[in-house]
Design a protein around this motif. Structure first.
Motif, PDB file in Angstrom:
ATOM      1  N   GLY A 148       0.967  -1.343  -0.150  1.00  0.00           N
ATOM      2  CA  GLY A 148       0.124   0.030  -0.160  1.00  0.00           C
ATOM      3  C   GLY A 148       1.281   1.404   0.164  1.00  0.00           C
ATOM      4  O   GLY A 148       0.659   1.978  -0.557  1.00  0.00           O
ATOM      5  N   TYR A 149       2.395   1.383   0.371  1.00  0.00           N
ATOM      6  CA  TYR A 149       2.571   2.260   0.975  1.00  0.00           C
ATOM      7  C   TYR A 149       3.311   2.631  -0.588  1.00  0.00           C
ATOM      8  O   TYR A 149       3.621   3.908  -0.839  1.00  0.00           O
ATOM      9  N   ALA A 150       3.774   1.938  -1.234  1.00  0.00           N
ATOM     10  CA  ALA A 150       4.552   1.417  -2.916  1.00  0.00           C
ATOM     11  C   ALA A 150       3.697   2.643  -3.122  1.00  0.00           C
ATOM     12  O   ALA A 150       3.741   3.178  -4.163  1.00  0.00           O
ATOM     13  N   SER A 151       2.445   1.705  -3.529  1.00  0.00           N
ATOM     14  CA  SER A 151       1.577   2.226  -4.463  1.00  0.00           C
ATOM     15  C   SER A 151       1.015   3.287  -4.122  1.00  0.00           C
ATOM     16  O   SER A 151       0.873   4.427  -4.889  1.00  0.00           O
ATOM     17  N   LYS A 152       1.236   4.037  -2.918  1.00  0.00           N
ATOM     18  CA  LYS A 152       0.574   5.347  -2.934  1.00  0.00           C
ATOM     19  C   LYS A 152       1.744   6.575  -3.145  1.00  0.00           C
ATOM     20  O   LYS A 152       1.349   7.602  -3.528  1.00  0.00           O
ATOM     21  N   ARG A 153       3.133   6.515  -3.085  1.00  0.00           N
ATOM     22  CA  ARG A 153       3.873   7.001  -3.276  1.00  0.00           C
ATOM     23  C   ARG A 153       3.963   7.347  -4.623  1.00  0.00           C
ATOM     24  O   ARG A 153       4.495   7.922  -5.970  1.00  0.00           O
ATOM     25  N   SER A 154       4.343   6.328  -5.660  1.00  0.00           N
ATOM     26  CA  SER A 154       3.923   6.088  -7.037  1.00  0.00           C
ATOM     27  C   SER A 154       2.757   7.048  -7.589  1.00  0.00           C
ATOM     28  O   SER A 154       2.733   7.661  -8.736  1.00  0.00           O
ATOM     29  N   LEU A 155       1.487   6.810  -7.195  1.00  0.00           N
ATOM     30  CA  LEU A 155       1.194   7.896  -7.786  1.00  0.00           C
ATOM     31  C   LEU A 155       0.565   9.284  -6.935  1.00  0.00           C
ATOM     32  O   LEU A 155       0.997  10.523  -7.425  1.00  0.00           O
ATOM     33  N   ALA A 156       2.124   9.640  -6.263  1.00  0.00           N
ATOM     34  CA  ALA A 156       1.938  10.835  -5.661  1.00  0.00           C
ATOM     35  C   ALA A 156       3.517  11.492  -6.518  1.00  0.00           C
ATOM     36  O   ALA A 156       3.175  12.367  -7.335  1.00  0.00           O
ATOM     37  N   ASP A 157       4.029  10.041  -6.955  1.00  0.00           N
ATOM     38  CA  ASP A 157       5.568  10.502  -7.879  1.00  0.00           C
ATOM     39  C   ASP A 157       4.667  11.305  -9.723  1.00  0.00           C
ATOM     40  O   ASP A 157       4.840  11.768 -10.376  1.00  0.00           O
ATOM     41  N   ALA A 158       3.048  10.462  -9.598  1.00  0.00           N
ATOM     42  CA  ALA A 158       2.530  10.652 -11.396  1.00  0.00           C
ATOM     43  C   ALA A 158       1.915  11.786 -10.625  1.00  0.00           C
ATOM     44  O   ALA A 158       1.486  13.174 -11.971  1.00  0.00           O
ATOM     45  N   LEU A 159       1.704  12.783  -9.686  1.00  0.00           N
ATOM     46  CA  LEU A 159       1.262  13.577  -9.522  1.00  0.00           C
ATOM     47  C   LEU A 159       1.425  15.533 -10.014  1.00  0.00           C
ATOM     48  O   LEU A 159       2.771  16.498  -8.910  1.00  0.00           O
ATOM     49  N   VAL A 160       2.489  15.685 -11.184  1.00  0.00           N
ATOM     50  CA  VAL A 160       3.194  16.496 -11.621  1.00  0.00           C
ATOM     51  C   VAL A 160       2.824  17.744 -12.281  1.00  0.00           C
ATOM     52  O   VAL A 160       1.481  16.684 -13.955  1.00  0.00           O
ATOM     53  N   GLY A 161       2.978  18.617 -12.378  1.00  0.00           N
ATOM     54  CA  GLY A 161       2.213  19.075 -12.971  1.00  0.00           C
ATOM     55  C   GLY A 161      -0.216  20.045 -13.575  1.00  0.00           C
ATOM     56  O   GLY A 161       0.149  19.758 -12.060  1.00  0.00           O
ATOM     57  N   THR A 162      -0.263  19.991 -14.421  1.00  0.00           N
ATOM     58  CA  THR A 162      -1.655  20.713 -14.164  1.00  0.00           C
ATOM     59  C   THR A 162      -2.475  19.192 -13.888  1.00  0.00           C
ATOM     60  O   THR A 162      -1.902  18.296 -14.850  1.00  0.00           O
ATOM     61  N   ILE A 163      -3.682  19.165 -13.186  1.00  0.00           N
ATOM     62  CA  ILE A 163      -4.341  17.762 -12.747  1.00  0.00           C
ATOM     63  C   ILE A 163      -5.415  18.215 -13.696  1.00  0.00           C
ATOM     64  O   ILE A 163      -5.718  19.150 -13.136  1.00  0.00           O
ATOM     65  N   ARG A 164      -5.667  17.158 -14.251  1.00  0.00           N
ATOM     66  CA  ARG A 164      -7.011  17.530 -15.360  1.00  0.00           C
ATOM     67  C   ARG A 164      -8.341  16.469 -15.266  1.00  0.00           C
ATOM     68  O   ARG A 164      -7.402  15.158 -14.289  1.00  0.00           O
ATOM     69  N   ILE A 165      -9.191  17.054 -15.364  1.00  0.00           N
ATOM     70  CA  ILE A 165     -10.781  15.916 -13.606  1.00  0.00           C
ATOM     71  C   ILE A 165     -11.559  15.755 -15.193  1.00  0.00           C
ATOM     72  O   ILE A 165     -12.121  17.171 -15.514  1.00  0.00           O
ATOM     73  N   SER A 166     -11.957  14.244 -14.911  1.00  0.00           N
ATOM     74  CA  SER A 166     -13.348  14.574 -15.535  1.00  0.00           C
ATOM     75  C   SER A 166     -14.278  12.948 -15.148  1.00  0.00           C
ATOM     76  O   SER A 166     -13.723  12.302 -14.981  1.00  0.00           O
ATOM     77  N   ARG A 167     -15.142  14.008 -14.953  1.00  0.00           N
ATOM     78  CA  ARG A 167     -15.889  13.294 -13.550  1.00  0.00           C
ATOM     79  C   ARG A 167     -16.777  12.922 -14.209  1.00  0.00           C
ATOM     80  O   ARG A 167     -17.511  12.541 -14.828  1.00  0.00           O
ATOM     81  N   VAL A 168     -17.126  11.118 -13.213  1.00  0.00           N
ATOM     82  CA  VAL A 168     -17.636  10.772 -14.039  1.00  0.00           C
ATOM     83  C   VAL A 168     -19.433  10.295 -12.841  1.00  0.00           C
ATOM     84  O   VAL A 168     -20.740   9.444 -13.044  1.00  0.00           O
ATOM     85  N   GLY A 169     -19.372  10.635 -11.788  1.00  0.00           N
ATOM     86  CA  GLY A 169     -20.509   9.805 -10.812  1.00  0.00           C
ATOM     87  C   GLY A 169     -19.313   9.857  -9.349  1.00  0.00           C
ATOM     88  O   GLY A 169     -18.068  11.007  -9.399  1.00  0.00           O
ATOM     89  N   GLU A 170     -20.213   8.816  -8.426  1.00  0.00           N
ATOM     90  CA  GLU A 170     -19.989   9.320  -6.956  1.00  0.00           C
ATOM     91  C   GLU A 170     -20.010   7.602  -6.415  1.00  0.00           C
ATOM     92  O   GLU A 170     -20.989   7.530  -6.763  1.00  0.00           O
ATOM     93  N   ASP A 171     -18.725   7.681  -5.852  1.00  0.00           N
ATOM     94  CA  ASP A 171     -19.577   6.038  -5.323  1.00  0.00           C
ATOM     95  C   ASP A 171     -20.114   6.300  -4.139  1.00  0.00           C
ATOM     96  O   ASP A 171     -20.841   7.078  -3.261  1.00  0.00           O
ATOM     97  N   HIS A 172     -20.276   4.829  -3.067  1.00  0.00           N
ATOM     98  CA  HIS A 172     -20.827   4.871  -2.099  1.00  0.00           C
ATOM     99  C   HIS A 172     -20.061   5.040  -0.717  1.00  0.00           C
ATOM    100  O   HIS A 172     -21.173   5.019  -0.012  1.00  0.00           O
TER     101      HIS A 172
END
Length: 182
Positions: A109-133
């Motif tokens: 879980g920690y490696a996965s969290k670090r990997s996602l943090a490494d990918a959050l670079v520059g402009t973050i674009r979002i395309s909202r689809v819905g909402e979960d439970h």
């Protein structure tokens, strides 16, 4: 004697049955175009088309940018108080977060969290689809390094979940990564 409405000759067939037939014919004339439009909208939604309303901010799935993002775990981030879950993937849980009886994704879980943090670079674009439970926004997110769901799949930090991929969007964006994750 004055009439409120002009006098009209009443056909012999005037009665309950005749009025019902006229009402049915009128509903049929109005109903067919409405049904056709509803069917066209449903088909368009299924294949990923959205109606052009002229107001881009009101269009479903409108691509927007977010800022102030922090990583919660391998498939969830928080941007300015909004909890956002990446569409179509399941990342390993941090220790103590996988409830008994739940089938959690394998891995660190920690490696996965670090990997996602490494990918959050520059402009973050979002395309909202819905909402979960849990009340989190389900979305496709991308940064200067590409789509974040694909990033996690390509780096082996998440597994693809077709049942949570609305419209198979992630599968269309990065088909090779989806095949490698299974």
């Amino acid at each position: 004697m004055t009439f409120k409405k002009p006098f009209r000759a009443v056909p012999i067939k005037e009665g309950k049955v005749y009025r019902r037939k006229r009402r049915y014919a009128r509903a049929k004339r109005i109903g067919v175009p409405v049904v056709v439009l509803a069917a066209a909208a449903a088909i368009g939604t299924c294949i990923g088309l959205t109606p052009s309303l002229g107001f881009p901010s009101l269009r479903p799935g409108h691509r927007d940018t977010v800022s102030g993002c922090t990583v919660t775990d391998g498939d969830t981030i928080r941007c300015n108080g909004e909890r956002i879950r990446l569409l179509g993937i399941d990342a390993p849980e941090l220790p103590g977060h996988c409830r008994t009886g739940r089938n959690c994704a394998p891995g660190d879980g920690y490696a996965s969290k670090r990997s996602l943090a490494d990918a959050l670079v520059g402009t973050i674009r979002i395309s909202r689809v819905g909402e979960d439970h849990y009340g989190r926004t389900l979305a496709i997110l991308s940064s200067d390094r590409g789509d974040l769901s694909c990033w996690q799949l390509e780096h082996g930090q998440a597994i693809y979940k077709p049942q949570s991929d609305d419209g198979r969007r992630v599968a269309r964006i990065c088909p090779k990564a989806v095949l490698l994750s299974n």
